[in-house]
Every structure is written in structure tokens, then in C-alpha cells.
Motif scaffolding. Structure first.
Motif, mmCIF file in Angstrom:
data_model
loop_
_atom_site.group_PDB
_atom_site.id
_atom_site.type_symbol
_atom_site.label_atom_id
_atom_site.label_comp_id
_atom_site.label_asym_id
_atom_site.label_seq_id
_atom_site.Cartn_x
_atom_site.Cartn_y
_atom_site.Cartn_z
ATOM 1 N N UNK A 5 0.825 -1.211 0.000
ATOM 2 C CA UNK A 5 0.000 0.000 0.000
ATOM 3 C C UNK A 5 0.855 1.254 0.000
ATOM 4 N N UNK A 6 1.913 1.271 0.777
ATOM 5 C CA UNK A 6 2.792 2.445 0.841
ATOM 6 C C UNK A 6 3.507 2.675 -0.483
ATOM 7 N N UNK A 7 3.973 1.618 -1.115
ATOM 8 C CA UNK A 7 4.674 1.735 -2.396
ATOM 9 C C UNK A 7 3.740 2.277 -3.474
ATOM 10 N N UNK A 8 2.535 1.704 -3.543
ATOM 11 C CA UNK A 8 1.569 2.136 -4.558
ATOM 12 C C UNK A 8 1.080 3.556 -4.253
ATOM 13 N N UNK A 9 0.906 3.889 -2.970
ATOM 14 C CA UNK A 9 0.477 5.237 -2.596
ATOM 15 C C UNK A 9 1.474 6.284 -3.063
ATOM 16 N N UNK A 10 2.752 5.974 -2.933
ATOM 17 C CA UNK A 10 3.789 6.896 -3.367
ATOM 18 C C UNK A 10 3.680 7.174 -4.863
ATOM 19 N N UNK A 11 3.448 6.110 -5.650
ATOM 20 C CA UNK A 11 3.292 6.269 -7.095
ATOM 21 C C UNK A 11 2.010 7.022 -7.427
ATOM 22 N N UNK A 12 0.950 6.765 -6.654
ATOM 23 C CA UNK A 12 -0.335 7.409 -6.910
ATOM 24 C C UNK A 12 -0.262 8.914 -6.694
ATOM 25 N N UNK A 13 0.586 9.345 -5.778
ATOM 26 C CA UNK A 13 0.746 10.783 -5.522
ATOM 27 C C UNK A 13 1.525 11.475 -6.641
ATOM 28 N N UNK A 14 2.378 10.719 -7.336
ATOM 29 C CA UNK A 14 3.250 11.300 -8.354
ATOM 30 C C UNK A 14 2.624 11.305 -9.750
ATOM 31 N N UNK A 15 1.850 10.255 -10.058
ATOM 32 C CA UNK A 15 1.395 10.067 -11.433
ATOM 33 C C UNK A 15 -0.128 10.050 -11.528
ATOM 34 N N UNK A 16 -0.629 10.528 -12.659
ATOM 35 C CA UNK A 16 -2.075 10.536 -12.887
ATOM 36 C C UNK A 16 -2.622 9.118 -12.964
ATOM 37 N N UNK A 17 -1.840 8.212 -13.572
ATOM 38 C CA UNK A 17 -2.220 6.804 -13.647
ATOM 39 C C UNK A 17 -1.098 5.947 -13.083
ATOM 40 N N UNK A 18 -1.472 4.959 -12.284
ATOM 41 C CA UNK A 18 -0.492 4.059 -11.680
ATOM 42 C C UNK A 18 -0.246 2.887 -12.619
ATOM 43 N N UNK A 19 1.025 2.530 -12.805
ATOM 44 C CA UNK A 19 1.393 1.465 -13.741
ATOM 45 C C UNK A 19 2.001 0.271 -13.013
ATOM 46 N N UNK A 20 2.016 -0.864 -13.707
ATOM 47 C CA UNK A 20 2.750 -2.071 -13.285
ATOM 48 C C UNK A 20 2.430 -2.523 -11.856
ATOM 49 N N UNK A 21 1.167 -2.411 -11.454
ATOM 50 C CA UNK A 21 0.813 -2.824 -10.095
ATOM 51 C C UNK A 21 0.630 -4.335 -9.974
ATOM 52 N N UNK A 170 -14.506 1.793 -15.922
ATOM 53 C CA UNK A 170 -14.098 3.094 -16.446
ATOM 54 C C UNK A 170 -13.425 3.929 -15.366
ATOM 55 N N UNK A 171 -13.979 3.875 -14.151
ATOM 56 C CA UNK A 171 -13.371 4.607 -13.041
ATOM 57 C C UNK A 171 -11.973 4.070 -12.742
ATOM 58 N N UNK A 172 -11.832 2.745 -12.733
ATOM 59 C CA UNK A 172 -10.528 2.146 -12.448
ATOM 60 C C UNK A 172 -9.524 2.478 -13.547
ATOM 61 N N UNK A 173 -9.966 2.422 -14.802
ATOM 62 C CA UNK A 173 -9.081 2.725 -15.929
ATOM 63 C C UNK A 173 -8.612 4.178 -15.909
ATOM 64 N N UNK A 174 -9.380 5.045 -15.268
ATOM 65 C CA UNK A 174 -8.997 6.460 -15.158
ATOM 66 C C UNK A 174 -7.748 6.625 -14.303
ATOM 67 N N UNK A 175 -7.532 5.692 -13.344
ATOM 68 C CA UNK A 175 -6.435 5.826 -12.391
ATOM 69 C C UNK A 175 -5.377 4.733 -12.490
ATOM 70 N N UNK A 176 -5.692 3.639 -13.174
ATOM 71 C CA UNK A 176 -4.777 2.493 -13.266
ATOM 72 C C UNK A 176 -4.580 2.126 -14.730
ATOM 73 N N UNK A 177 -3.328 2.047 -15.165
ATOM 74 C CA UNK A 177 -3.050 1.735 -16.568
ATOM 75 C C UNK A 177 -2.573 0.294 -16.770
ATOM 76 N N UNK A 178 -2.492 -0.481 -15.704
ATOM 77 C CA UNK A 178 -2.037 -1.866 -15.796
ATOM 78 C C UNK A 178 -3.198 -2.739 -16.271
ATOM 79 N N UNK A 179 -3.172 -3.116 -17.559
ATOM 80 C CA UNK A 179 -4.278 -3.862 -18.152
ATOM 81 C C UNK A 179 -4.426 -5.265 -17.569
ATOM 82 N N UNK A 180 -3.328 -5.872 -17.156
ATOM 83 C CA UNK A 180 -3.413 -7.210 -16.563
ATOM 84 C C UNK A 180 -4.145 -7.162 -15.218
ATOM 85 N N UNK A 181 -3.839 -6.153 -14.428
ATOM 86 C CA UNK A 181 -4.514 -5.971 -13.146
ATOM 87 C C UNK A 181 -6.006 -5.752 -13.370
ATOM 88 N N UNK A 182 -6.351 -4.879 -14.305
ATOM 89 C CA UNK A 182 -7.750 -4.593 -14.601
ATOM 90 C C UNK A 182 -8.465 -5.820 -15.149
#
Length: 230
Positions: A5-21, A170-182
Motif C-alpha cells: 500500500x505504501x509503495x503504490x500510494x507513493x506512485x499514486x501521488x506522483x502520477x495521474x495513472x499508476x502502472x505495473x501494479x 471506467x473509473x478504475x481505468x482512469x487511475x490504473x493503466x495496468x491492463x493485466x490488473x484490470x
């Protein structure tokens, strides 16, 4: 050592979309999820307990990761049961299979990491470290110390039973770009419901009881506090 959670939170604060989760779902994270499971919880359609899964834990987790990498892993239908509500009605709960609980646990840690930095501070529902008691305190303080015009209370009837899968994705795709996760999120949504031995399609809604919903607060803590002051 930083948590998922801390690692992903750090990325979420920096980037519009989180990748490679999806890389967060590993043998290590799944084993950690296994260690935190309550062995007394009800069993899903697989009828597998924590102790039974643990008998061949390393082999089971290695096999699970291989299936996830090859996309041959498909979540099983949740077993639906009903528990009484305070108003005399019944609340439907979906009990995942044991292996699905582990995957959901890790993926929920990712989702918390993505969205905690993005939520408004006035939101309290199903968030780590927050409860309905916190809501009561802030409402009490606002009503007693601020000039309040009115208080609005609203509830969405059957919300979790009627969530639109297309809009949720659609909401998830707005914030997460990792297609495998989605892709796996969508598989969980479409896994189906097993009730009294019959499989029901899950074309809408999210079964209550799964680990994708925050486990830190009771269901009645779905609250957003936005006092309207003079």
C-alpha cells in the motif's frame, strides 16, 4: 520495509495513472496474505480451509502464480449466504474460495494504495484507520461549533447489488493503466454467485464479503461528511 500500500500510494501521488501494479501479486505477498487470514472463516465453493491450503503452501502458491502469469487463473463463484440485519431483513454475503481470498487480499492492498491519496478528507466509508465513531465526532463538533444551515442524509438502496460493472471499470481505468490488473478485476466481477447449488451470473453488483471492500470498518460506515455551513 515498505508495504504494498505504501509503495503504490507513493506512485499514486506522483502520477495521474499508476502502472505495473500487477507485480505486487507475488508468492511473497500471497504468502503474507495467507498468514493474515482468519482460519475460522466460512469456506467458499472450493471447501478449502486455511489449514488444508497450508499443507502444501509453497507448491500451491507457485502454481497459483504460474496460472496468473498465463491467464489460466479464473476466480471461482462466491458462495452466497444471508445474515440478519438490524431491521429484520437479510443481508447477502459472498464468500470467496480460499485461493481467491489471497488474490483479493493483495489486490485490495493495491487499490487502497491507489485511492487513499486521492480520496477527499471528508470521506470516511471503508477507509483504513477510520470508523463510524470518527464520523459521529466530526458531525457533533460541526453541529455544536459551526453555523450549519441543514444536514442532509441520503442512502443508496442496494448499492453493492447494483454497481454497474462497465462504469466501475471506467473509473478504475482512469487511475490504473495496468491492463493485466484490470483484467483480473473484471474476472472477479464476472465470476458468478453460487446459491443453493445453482450458479447465477453476476452481470452487475459486487458481492458483499469479498476482500476488495475495505475490511477496517463495518458496513454502516459508508459515510461522506460534508457539512454545509452558513
Amino acid at each position: 520495509m515498505s508495504t504494498i500500500t505504501e509503495i503504490v500510494s507513493s506512485a499514486s501521488r506522483k502520477y495521474a495513472k499508476v502502472e505495473n501494479v500487477m507485480r505486487c501479486v507475488s508468492v511473497t505477498s500471497l504468502k503474507n496474505a495467507h498468514n493474515t487470514q482468519d482460519g475460522k472463516k466460512a469456506k467458499g465453493v472450493d471447501k478449502v480451509t486455511k489449514d488444508e491450503y497450508e499443507a502444501n503452501l509453497d507448491e500451491n502458491l507457485a502454481n497459483l502464480i504460474e496460472r496468473m502469469k498465463s491467464f489460466s487463473y479464473h476466480p471461482q463463484p462466491v458462495r452466497r449466504v444471508y445474515i440478519p440485519k438490524a431491521n429484520g431483513k437479510l443481508r447477502p454475503l459472498g464468500i470467496p474460495s480460499y485461493e481467491d481470498k489471497l488474490v483479493q487480499d493483495v489486490m485490495s492492498q493495491v487499490l487502497i494504495g491507489v485511492y487513499e491519496p486521492r480520496f477527499l478528507d471528508c470521506s470516511y466509508g471503508f477507509r483504513p484507520g477510520r470508523s463510524c465513531h470518527d464520523v459521529v465526532k466530526i458531525i457533533d463538533n460541526t453541529v455544536m461549533n459551526e453555523r450549519v444551515n441543514y444536514i442532509l442524509e441520503a442512502d443508496i438502496k442496494g448499492f453493492f447489488d447494483n454497481v454497474d460493472h462497465e462504469w466501475l471499470m471506467k473509473f478504475l481505468e482512469h487511475d490504473i493503466s495496468d491492463q493485466n490488473f484490470l483484467r483480473y478485476i473484471k474476472r472477479f466481477l464476472k465470476a458468478g454467485i453460487m446459491e443453493q447449488g445453482k450458479l447465477q451470473a453476476s452481470d452487475r453488483g459486487t458481492p458483499q464479503g469479498g476482500l476488495f471492500r475495505y475490511q477496517h470498518n463495518p458496513p454502516y460506515a459508508d459515510i461522506i461528511v460534508m457539512p454545509i455551513c452558513a
